[in-house]
Design a protein around this motif. Structure first.
Motif, PDB file in Angstrom:
ATOM      1  N   SER A   1     -10.125  -1.841   6.643  1.00  0.00           N
ATOM      2  CA  SER A   1      -8.713  -1.506   6.866  1.00  0.00           C
ATOM      3  C   SER A   1      -7.852  -1.717   5.616  1.00  0.00           C
ATOM      4  N   HIS A   2      -8.493  -2.026   4.498  1.00  0.00           N
ATOM      5  CA  HIS A   2      -7.754  -2.275   3.262  1.00  0.00           C
ATOM      6  C   HIS A   2      -6.932  -1.035   2.877  1.00  0.00           C
ATOM      7  N   GLU A   3      -5.714  -1.258   2.466  1.00  0.00           N
ATOM      8  CA  GLU A   3      -4.791  -0.159   2.122  1.00  0.00           C
ATOM      9  C   GLU A   3      -5.421   0.844   1.147  1.00  0.00           C
ATOM     10  N   LYS A   4      -6.111   0.368   0.134  1.00  0.00           N
ATOM     11  CA  LYS A   4      -6.700   1.256  -0.881  1.00  0.00           C
ATOM     12  C   LYS A   4      -7.915   2.022  -0.363  1.00  0.00           C
TER      13      LYS A   4
ATOM     14  N   LYS B   1      -8.187   3.263   2.897  1.00  0.00           N
ATOM     15  CA  LYS B   1      -7.866   3.988   4.139  1.00  0.00           C
ATOM     16  C   LYS B   1      -8.365   5.431   4.157  1.00  0.00           C
TER      17      LYS B   1
END
Length: 134
Positions: free
Chosen positions: A93-96, A98
């Motif tokens: 789920s890490h922003e980078k 997605k």
């Protein structure tokens, strides 16, 4: 337990100590550990109430098609408490990451069931792992 994404020098040493508890990482030097962390785009640690690193994983990605997860480690005294799940979910789920289409990892056969709960499968379209030792 708290997730961290940046590591102090003391925490890098603690990550190196986690590698000593693995069959595949116990021969790594502190310099090796520091270099692989520096060369990885995403690193996630879990720290306990004493600010000690008790879990770690890293990933390398092109941020669109692939992200390869490496070195999922949980301190032996903390295994079975959900830290590995916390780390895998944080990476997924890490922003980078997605937009990444495929997450991949290596694991021993006895760990396949564990990783299946996160959507990993051995069914990869006939692709084979190839390796050249340098």
């Amino acid at each position: 337990m708290k997730l961290i994404y940046d590591f102090t020098p003391a925490q890098l040493t603690q990550v190196h100590q986690l590698y000593a508890h693995t069959w595949w990482g116990k021969s790594r030097t502190l310099e090796d550990t520091m270099s692989c962390i520096e060369g990885s785009q995403i690193c996630i640690g879990v720290i306990d109430q004493n600010q000690e690193v008790v879990g770690f994983a890293r990933a390398i990605s092109d941020f669109i098609f692939k992200a390869i997860i490496f070195d999922v480690i949980v301190c032996p005294s903390q295994r079975g408490c959900g830290l590995g799940s916390m780390i895998i979910r944080a990476l997924q789920s890490h922003e980078k990451l997605k937009k990444v289409k495929h997450f991949e990892l290596y694991c021993l056969p006895e760990m396949e069931k564990y990783y299946e709960q996160f959507g990993f499968s051995r069914q990869v379209g006939g692709i084979r792992l190839m390796r050249r030792v340098n």
